[in-house]
Design a protein around this motif. Structure first.
Motif, mmCIF file in Angstrom:
data_model
loop_
_atom_site.group_PDB
_atom_site.id
_atom_site.type_symbol
_atom_site.label_atom_id
_atom_site.label_comp_id
_atom_site.label_asym_id
_atom_site.label_seq_id
_atom_site.Cartn_x
_atom_site.Cartn_y
_atom_site.Cartn_z
ATOM 1 N N HIS A 256 -2.372 64.473 -21.458
ATOM 2 C CA HIS A 256 -1.545 65.446 -22.168
ATOM 3 C C HIS A 256 -0.870 66.397 -21.183
ATOM 4 O O HIS A 256 0.324 66.680 -21.289
ATOM 5 C CB HIS A 256 -2.431 66.213 -23.156
ATOM 6 C CG HIS A 256 -1.714 67.173 -24.031
ATOM 7 N ND1 HIS A 256 -1.427 68.467 -23.649
ATOM 8 C CD2 HIS A 256 -1.242 67.036 -25.300
ATOM 9 C CE1 HIS A 256 -0.814 69.086 -24.630
ATOM 10 N NE2 HIS A 256 -0.686 68.249 -25.653
ATOM 11 N N VAL B 107 -7.740 70.163 -29.985
ATOM 12 C CA VAL B 107 -8.500 68.979 -29.610
ATOM 13 C C VAL B 107 -9.726 68.945 -30.520
ATOM 14 O O VAL B 107 -10.461 69.932 -30.604
ATOM 15 C CB VAL B 107 -8.954 69.024 -28.132
ATOM 16 C CG1 VAL B 107 -9.755 67.783 -27.777
ATOM 17 C CG2 VAL B 107 -7.766 69.196 -27.207
ATOM 18 N N ARG C 106 -1.815 67.687 -31.611
ATOM 19 C CA ARG C 106 -3.201 67.559 -32.050
ATOM 20 C C ARG C 106 -3.759 66.307 -31.389
ATOM 21 O O ARG C 106 -3.147 65.236 -31.485
ATOM 22 C CB ARG C 106 -3.283 67.438 -33.565
ATOM 23 C CG ARG C 106 -2.899 68.692 -34.298
ATOM 24 C CD ARG C 106 -2.811 68.427 -35.814
ATOM 25 N NE ARG C 106 -2.044 69.473 -36.450
ATOM 26 C CZ ARG C 106 -0.721 69.475 -36.575
ATOM 27 N NH1 ARG C 106 -0.003 68.470 -36.111
ATOM 28 N NH2 ARG C 106 -0.110 70.481 -37.166
ATOM 29 N N ILE C 107 -4.880 66.457 -30.727
ATOM 30 C CA ILE C 107 -5.547 65.345 -30.069
ATOM 31 C C ILE C 107 -6.847 65.095 -30.827
ATOM 32 O O ILE C 107 -7.728 65.957 -30.849
ATOM 33 C CB ILE C 107 -5.842 65.655 -28.587
ATOM 34 C CG1 ILE C 107 -4.556 66.023 -27.843
ATOM 35 C CG2 ILE C 107 -6.568 64.488 -27.934
ATOM 36 C CD1 ILE C 107 -4.793 66.592 -26.446
ATOM 37 N N THR D 192 -4.453 57.707 -24.539
ATOM 38 C CA THR D 192 -3.718 58.949 -24.785
ATOM 39 C C THR D 192 -2.304 58.841 -24.261
ATOM 40 O O THR D 192 -1.342 59.241 -24.941
ATOM 41 C CB THR D 192 -4.447 60.148 -24.148
ATOM 42 O OG1 THR D 192 -5.786 60.214 -24.656
ATOM 43 C CG2 THR D 192 -3.728 61.457 -24.437
ATOM 44 N N ALA E 261 -8.345 62.867 -22.104
ATOM 45 C CA ALA E 261 -7.176 63.044 -22.978
ATOM 46 C C ALA E 261 -6.343 64.236 -22.503
ATOM 47 O O ALA E 261 -5.112 64.167 -22.466
ATOM 48 C CB ALA E 261 -7.630 63.237 -24.421
ATOM 49 N N ALA E 262 -7.013 65.298 -22.101
ATOM 50 C CA ALA E 262 -6.307 66.492 -21.622
ATOM 51 C C ALA E 262 -5.512 66.200 -20.357
ATOM 52 O O ALA E 262 -4.398 66.709 -20.186
ATOM 53 C CB ALA E 262 -7.300 67.624 -21.382
ATOM 54 N N THR F 16 -2.048 73.533 -28.968
ATOM 55 C CA THR F 16 -2.759 72.254 -28.988
ATOM 56 C C THR F 16 -4.150 72.421 -29.580
ATOM 57 O O THR F 16 -4.838 73.395 -29.293
ATOM 58 C CB THR F 16 -2.878 71.680 -27.567
ATOM 59 O OG1 THR F 16 -1.569 71.483 -27.047
ATOM 60 C CG2 THR F 16 -3.620 70.354 -27.551
ATOM 61 N N TRP G 132 -12.825 64.616 -23.844
ATOM 62 C CA TRP G 132 -11.660 65.491 -23.998
ATOM 63 C C TRP G 132 -10.890 65.658 -22.698
ATOM 64 O O TRP G 132 -9.668 65.747 -22.704
ATOM 65 C CB TRP G 132 -12.059 66.859 -24.550
ATOM 66 C CG TRP G 132 -12.756 67.719 -23.535
ATOM 67 C CD1 TRP G 132 -14.097 67.788 -23.309
ATOM 68 C CD2 TRP G 132 -12.136 68.592 -22.591
ATOM 69 N NE1 TRP G 132 -14.352 68.656 -22.278
ATOM 70 C CE2 TRP G 132 -13.169 69.172 -21.811
ATOM 71 C CE3 TRP G 132 -10.823 68.943 -22.316
ATOM 72 C CZ2 TRP G 132 -12.918 70.080 -20.788
ATOM 73 C CZ3 TRP G 132 -10.572 69.857 -21.292
ATOM 74 C CH2 TRP G 132 -11.608 70.418 -20.540
ATOM 75 N N VAL H 248 -8.498 57.533 -29.608
ATOM 76 C CA VAL H 248 -7.699 58.746 -29.725
ATOM 77 C C VAL H 248 -6.492 58.494 -30.624
ATOM 78 O O VAL H 248 -5.992 57.364 -30.704
ATOM 79 C CB VAL H 248 -7.235 59.238 -28.315
ATOM 80 C CG1 VAL H 248 -6.378 58.202 -27.631
ATOM 81 C CG2 VAL H 248 -6.534 60.575 -28.372
#
Length: 129
Positions: free
Chosen positions: A93, A106, A77-78, A52, A89-90, A104, A86, A119
């Motif tokens: 981010h 996800v 957009r993830i 990410t 990735a968060a 956003t 998640w 990702v």
């Protein structure tokens, strides 16, 4: 309005026929950005957080080349192959966008072009003139 295409040098750009980013007026769209290592290949295999970070680095570099910066981002957009990851990735981010707070989404997808990609990131921005 003029159109400006930005390339990241991805080997897939000519094969698929896409640009990493497109700017028309003060709007910049950055397409699905995968964790491609600077030297080629895949960056951070097996590591959602690391991938990410790399995706965001590539996407934001394209945004800067188009005349914007992270503060101009209004949407991200993830896309993940495993929604259970998640939070990793968060975390990546939020390191960039905590104060900016773009809209956003996800979501989980079944797979990407390369099975080692965990990702992809997309972003949209409205840049200051």
């Amino acid at each position: 309005m003029s159109r400006r295409n930005v390339s990241s040098g991805s080997y897939l750009e000519p094969q698929i026929g896409f640009s990493r980013a497109v700017r028309i007026g003060n709007v910049v769209a950055v397409g699905g950005t995968a964790p491609i290592a600077a030297s080629g290949g895949i960056d951070c295999i097996g590591d959602v957080y690391g991938q990410t970070r790399r995706c965001l680095e590539i996407a934001l570099t394209a945004l800067v080349e188009a005349g914007g910066d992270s503060a101009d981002v209004i949407r991200t957009r993830i896309l993940l192959t495993d929604i259970a990851t998640w939070d990793e990735a968060a975390r990546a981010h939020s390191e960039i966008f905590t104060d900016i707070r773009p809209v956003t989404t996800v979501m989980e997808v079944s797979r990407f072009v390369d099975p080692d990609w965990l990702v992809e990131i997309e972003l949209d921005a409205i840049v200051k003139d």
